[in-house]
Scaffold this motif. Sequence first.
Motif, mmCIF file in Angstrom:
data_model
loop_
_atom_site.group_PDB
_atom_site.id
_atom_site.type_symbol
_atom_site.label_atom_id
_atom_site.label_comp_id
_atom_site.label_asym_id
_atom_site.label_seq_id
_atom_site.Cartn_x
_atom_site.Cartn_y
_atom_site.Cartn_z
ATOM 1 N N SER A 1 0.846 -1.195 0.000
ATOM 2 C CA SER A 1 0.000 0.000 0.000
ATOM 3 C C SER A 1 0.881 1.244 0.000
ATOM 4 C CB SER A 1 -0.934 0.019 1.207
ATOM 5 O OG SER A 1 -0.195 0.140 2.403
ATOM 6 N N ILE A 2 0.299 2.336 -0.486
ATOM 7 C CA ILE A 2 1.012 3.615 -0.515
ATOM 8 C C ILE A 2 0.002 4.729 -0.291
ATOM 9 C CG2 ILE A 2 0.878 3.825 -3.052
ATOM 10 C CD1 ILE A 2 3.846 5.013 -0.934
ATOM 11 N N THR A 3 0.395 5.705 0.516
ATOM 12 C CA THR A 3 -0.417 6.895 0.720
ATOM 13 C C THR A 3 0.353 8.076 0.143
ATOM 14 O OG1 THR A 3 -1.445 5.996 2.698
ATOM 15 C CG2 THR A 3 -1.504 8.401 2.444
ATOM 16 N N ILE A 4 -0.297 8.787 -0.768
ATOM 17 C CA ILE A 4 0.308 9.940 -1.433
ATOM 18 C C ILE A 4 -0.227 11.193 -0.743
ATOM 19 C CG2 ILE A 4 0.628 11.143 -3.634
ATOM 20 C CD1 ILE A 4 1.647 8.253 -3.782
ATOM 21 N N PRO A 5 0.660 11.994 -0.107
ATOM 22 C CA PRO A 5 0.180 13.195 0.594
ATOM 23 C C PRO A 5 -0.380 14.239 -0.372
ATOM 24 C CG PRO A 5 2.586 13.069 0.695
ATOM 25 C CD PRO A 5 2.114 11.831 0.012
ATOM 26 N N ASP A 6 -1.199 15.146 0.139
ATOM 27 C CA ASP A 6 -1.835 16.148 -0.722
ATOM 28 C C ASP A 6 -0.849 17.161 -1.290
ATOM 29 O OD1 ASP A 6 -1.404 17.635 1.577
ATOM 30 O OD2 ASP A 6 -3.492 18.188 1.855
#
Length: 181
Positions: free
Chosen positions: A134-139
Amino acid sequence: IGNNVTTLGRSAFSYFGLKSIIIPDSVKSIGIQAFGDCGLESITIGNGVTSIGGATFKGCIRLTSITIGNGVTSIGGYAFSGCSSLTSITIPDSVTSIGESAFDRCTALTSITIGNSVTSIGNDAFRNCTSLTSITIPDSVTSIGDDTFDECTSLTSITFMGAAPTVGKSAFSNTADGAEA
């Protein structure tokens, strides 16, 4: 490395059998492939370093631990490419750009934390990170390059914390079946 050293030159420690290194806050600059293909297992980069140059730690196949100082604003192309034992990376909030193929072929990488100041992620930056799920891309991210997560065959979850950025061709191709953004 002594506290009065300010620069580590090109290929300074390439192919050395070092196991661990602490780069002190006095160091401002690290040359291209300064530690390439060496036996490092752990790295601590001091707060004085502002940029991790191209291929700085490329091919350090035993590397399992990295601490990046809060002075670093950019991670250069191929900086950690081929560090196949690296399991996690936290990119501090000071970093604004991740270069081309910076973490390509980090096949054991399961956890990536991208700091909240990163605006661009280069082509192939995390390509072939086959253990990443999984990966979370910051705003803060406004652009993701071509093939950035290509061949991340275990990647099933992609989360954008803000509006989706401009995404290059094949940025998320060849990820796990059923991957969702």
